[in-house]
Enzyme design. Structure first.
Site, PDB file in Angstrom:
ATOM      1  N   ALA A  65       0.866  -1.178   0.000  1.00 56.21           N
ATOM      2  CA  ALA A  65       0.000   0.000   0.000  1.00 56.21           C
ATOM      3  C   ALA A  65       0.903   1.227   0.000  1.00 56.21           C
ATOM      4  CB  ALA A  65      -0.873  -0.008   1.238  1.00 56.21           C
ATOM      5  N   GLU A 113      -1.006  -9.240  -0.717  1.00 59.54           N
ATOM      6  CA  GLU A 113      -2.461  -9.393  -0.545  1.00 59.54           C
ATOM      7  C   GLU A 113      -3.191  -9.360  -1.895  1.00 59.54           C
ATOM      8  OE1 GLU A 113      -2.283  -6.169   2.413  1.00 59.54           O
ATOM      9  OE2 GLU A 113      -3.551  -7.440   3.669  1.00 59.54           O
ATOM     10  N   GLU A 133       4.200  -5.507   7.462  1.00 60.70           N
ATOM     11  CA  GLU A 133       3.515  -4.371   8.097  1.00 60.70           C
ATOM     12  C   GLU A 133       3.955  -4.118   9.522  1.00 60.70           C
ATOM     13  OE1 GLU A 133       2.062  -6.601   6.151  1.00 60.70           O
ATOM     14  OE2 GLU A 133       0.722  -5.589   4.748  1.00 60.70           O
TER      15      GLU A 133
HETATM   16  N1  COA Z   1       4.613   3.026  -0.398  1.00 56.66           N
HETATM   17  C1  COA Z   1       5.051   4.185  -0.900  1.00 56.66           C
HETATM   18  N2  COA Z   1       6.199   4.309  -1.559  1.00 56.66           N
HETATM   19  C2  COA Z   1       6.925   3.197  -1.731  1.00 56.66           C
HETATM   20  C3  COA Z   1       6.548   1.947  -1.234  1.00 56.66           C
HETATM   21  C4  COA Z   1       5.323   1.891  -0.526  1.00 56.66           C
HETATM   22  N3  COA Z   1       4.853   0.747  -0.045  1.00 56.66           N
HETATM   23  N4  COA Z   1       7.488   1.041  -1.547  1.00 56.66           N
HETATM   24  C5  COA Z   1       8.439   1.694  -2.234  1.00 56.66           C
HETATM   25  N5  COA Z   1       8.092   2.996  -2.345  1.00 56.66           N
HETATM   26  C6  COA Z   1       8.838   4.056  -3.015  1.00 56.66           C
HETATM   27  C7  COA Z   1      10.029   4.505  -2.195  1.00 56.66           C
HETATM   28  O1  COA Z   1       9.627   5.439  -1.202  1.00 56.66           O
HETATM   29  C8  COA Z   1      10.906   5.115  -3.282  1.00 56.66           C
HETATM   30  O2  COA Z   1      10.383   6.370  -3.631  1.00 56.66           O
HETATM   31  P1  COA Z   1      11.409   7.645  -3.853  1.00 56.66           P
HETATM   32  O3  COA Z   1      12.305   7.197  -4.986  1.00 56.66           O
HETATM   33  O4  COA Z   1      10.478   8.759  -4.239  1.00 56.66           O
HETATM   34  O5  COA Z   1      12.137   7.833  -2.567  1.00 56.66           O
HETATM   35  C9  COA Z   1      10.652   4.209  -4.479  1.00 56.66           C
HETATM   36  O6  COA Z   1       9.393   3.563  -4.232  1.00 56.66           O
HETATM   37  C10 COA Z   1      11.705   3.128  -4.659  1.00 56.66           C
HETATM   38  O7  COA Z   1      11.783   2.380  -3.435  1.00 56.66           O
HETATM   39  P2  COA Z   1      13.157   2.184  -2.620  1.00 56.66           P
HETATM   40  O8  COA Z   1      12.791   1.916  -1.190  1.00 56.66           O
HETATM   41  O9  COA Z   1      14.090   3.295  -2.891  1.00 56.66           O
HETATM   42  O10 COA Z   1      13.699   0.846  -3.323  1.00 56.66           O
HETATM   43  P3  COA Z   1      14.678  -0.233  -2.701  1.00 56.66           P
HETATM   44  O11 COA Z   1      15.085  -1.122  -3.826  1.00 56.66           O
HETATM   45  O12 COA Z   1      15.746   0.412  -1.879  1.00 56.66           O
HETATM   46  O13 COA Z   1      13.751  -1.105  -1.687  1.00 56.66           O
HETATM   47  C11 COA Z   1      11.762  -2.276  -1.003  1.00 56.66           C
HETATM   48  C12 COA Z   1      12.692  -1.869  -2.178  1.00 56.66           C
HETATM   49  C13 COA Z   1      10.545  -2.967  -1.592  1.00 56.66           C
HETATM   50  C14 COA Z   1      12.507  -3.251  -0.052  1.00 56.66           C
HETATM   51  C15 COA Z   1      11.371  -1.003  -0.200  1.00 56.66           C
HETATM   52  O14 COA Z   1      10.858  -0.042  -1.117  1.00 56.66           O
HETATM   53  C16 COA Z   1      10.318  -1.223   0.858  1.00 56.66           C
HETATM   54  O15 COA Z   1      10.621  -1.738   1.939  1.00 56.66           O
HETATM   55  N6  COA Z   1       9.058  -0.805   0.588  1.00 56.66           N
HETATM   56  C17 COA Z   1       7.994  -0.867   1.550  1.00 56.66           C
HETATM   57  C18 COA Z   1       7.504  -2.277   1.713  1.00 56.66           C
HETATM   58  C19 COA Z   1       6.404  -2.314   2.747  1.00 56.66           C
HETATM   59  O16 COA Z   1       6.593  -2.070   3.918  1.00 56.66           O
HETATM   60  N7  COA Z   1       5.204  -2.631   2.271  1.00 56.66           N
HETATM   61  C20 COA Z   1       4.047  -2.725   3.107  1.00 56.66           C
HETATM   62  C21 COA Z   1       3.333  -1.431   3.114  1.00 56.66           C
HETATM   63  S1  COA Z   1       1.862  -1.518   4.112  1.00 56.66           S
END
Ligand code: COA
Length: 264
Positions: A65, A113, A133
Site C-alpha cells: 500500500a 495481498e 507491516e
Molecule cells: N509506499 C510508498 N512508496 C513506496 C513503497 C510503498 N509501499 N514502496 C516503495 N516505495 C517508493 C520509495 O519510497 C521510493 O520512492 P522515492 O524514490 O520517491 O524515494 C521508491 O518507491 C523506490 O523504493 P526504494 O525503497 O528506494 O527501493 P529499494 O530497492 O531500496 O527497496 C523495497 C525496495 C521494496 C525493499 C522497499 O521499497 C520497501 O521496503 N518498501 C515498503 C515495503 C512495505 O513495507 N510494504 C508494506 C506497506 S503496508
C-alpha cells in the site's frame, strides 16, 4: 484509459499491468479505483475470457500500500481504507472468470495481498513475498491475515506476519503460496499458456469452480454477508492508527531511517 494501469487484450486474455514503477507500483487510491473499473470490464465484456495481473518494470509486482498516502490517517479513515482495499480484492477473488497473478518481483504487504486475492499465483525467480507491516507498527489490512492463513496454514502465517520475514520464490513454492516459478522472460508466457488451457473448458463450469472453491476455503462466509475475519482485520488495522508506533514506523520509512518503537 487508466492512469495507473496498462491493459492489453490478446486471445481473450486481458493483461493488467500496475504501472507506477517509480513507486514500485505501490497501491494508492487511484490504483484501487482503476482496479475496480478494470474488474468491471472483466466481469462484463464477453471478449475477455480471463485476466493476468502483473507489475510494470523488472523489480516489483507491487511493493505494498502507498505508505505516503495513509501515514497521517486516523482510525476511521484507516478502517475505511482497509474496507475499500478488501472490497476491491473481493471483486478480484469473486471474478467469474479466472484471474492469475504473475508476480514479477517484490510482492510485499498490499502487493502480497493483491496476489493472494487472485485465483492462483505464478512468479518469476526474482520474486519476493512478505507481509512486513509490523515493521511499520501495522498489520495487513487488505485480507492478508485471512488469505495467507488459508493458503499456507496458521503456523507459518503467524511466523511470517510476526517476523516480517521476506521469502523468495522457491520458499513461496514450497509453502504453496505460488503454483509455479519461472524466469522473468517466461512469466507471462507461462501464465498465458495456463489460461489458454482453461479457455478450452466450459466457462460456466469454470465460474462455478471458482465460486465453490472460494466458499470451501472460507468458513466464515466472507463471500456472502458475514465478513467476520475481514471485519476484525479492518478494525484492528484502524486501531494501529491510534498508536505512536504506527506514526513512528511510517515516518521512519518516509524519512529513510530505522524505526524506533516504544510499545505505545
Ligand atoms: N509506499 C510508498 N512508496 C513506496 C513503497 C510503498 N509501499 N514502496 C516503495 N516505495 C517508493 C520509495 O519510497 C521510493 O520512492 P522515492 O524514490 O520517491 O524515494 C521508491 O518507491 C523506490 O523504493 P526504494 O525503497 O528506494 O527501493 P529499494 O530497492 O531500496 O527497496 C523495497 C525496495 C521494496 C525493499 C522497499 O521499497 C520497501 O521496503 N518498501 C515498503 C515495503 C512495505 O513495507 N510494504 C508494506 C506497506 S503496508
Amino acid at each position: 484509459m487508466y492512469s495507473t494501469l496498462l491493459t492489453s487484450l490478446e486471445n481473450g486474455i486481458l493483461t493488467i499491468t500496475i504501472n507506477r514503477p517509480d513507486k514500485l507500483n505501490a497501491l494508492n487510491k487511484d490504483v484501487f479505483n482503476d482496479l475496480e473499473t478494470v474488474m468491471n470490464e472483466v466481469y462484463q465484456k464477453a471478449e475477455i475470457k480471463s485476466a493476468i495481473i502483473t507489475g510494470s518494470g523488472s523489480k516489483a509486482f507491487v511493493a505494498g500500500a502507498d505508505i505516503a498516502e495513509f501515514s497521517s490517517f486516523n482510525k476511521e479513515q484507516a478502517v475505511a481504507l482497509s474496507k475499500r482495499g478488501q472490497d476491491v480484492f473481493f471483486k478480484i477473488e469473486n471474478s467469474p472468470k479466472p484471474v492469475i497473478a504473475a508476480v514479477n518481483g517484490f510482492a510485499l504487504g498490499g502487493g502480497c495481498e493483491l496476489a493472494m486475492s487472485c485465483h492462483f499465483r505464478i512468479c518469476s525467480d526474482n520474486a519476493k513475498f512478505g507481509q512486513p507491516e509490523v515493521n511499520l507498527g501495522l498489520i495487513p489490512g487488505y485480507g492478508g491475515t485471512q488469505r495467507l492463513t488459508h493458503l499456507i496454514g496458521k503456523g507459518k502465517s503467524m511466523e511470517l506476519q510476526m517476523t516480517a520475514q521476506i521469502i523468495d520464490a522457491n520458499e513461496a513454492l514450497v509453502l504453496k503460496l505460488v503454483n509455479h516459478v519461472t524466469t522473468q522472460e517466461n512469466l507471462l508466457v507461462k501464465a498465458k499458456a495456463i489460461l489458454e488451457v482453461i479457455h478450452t473448458k466450459a466457462p460456466i463450469a469454470i465460474s462455478k469452480i471458482i465460486d465453490c472453491i472460494n466458499t470451501a476455503v472460507v468458513s466464515d462466509s466472507a463471500y456472502t454477508n458475514g465478513k467476520s475475519g475481514f471485519e476484525k482485520e479492518a478494525d484492528a488495522f484502524g486501531d494501529c492508527f491510534n498508536t505512536a508506533d504506527m506514526k513512528e514506523g511510517t515516518t521512519a520509512f518516509l524519512e529513510k531511517r530505522k524505526a524506533n518503537f516504544s510499545g505505545k
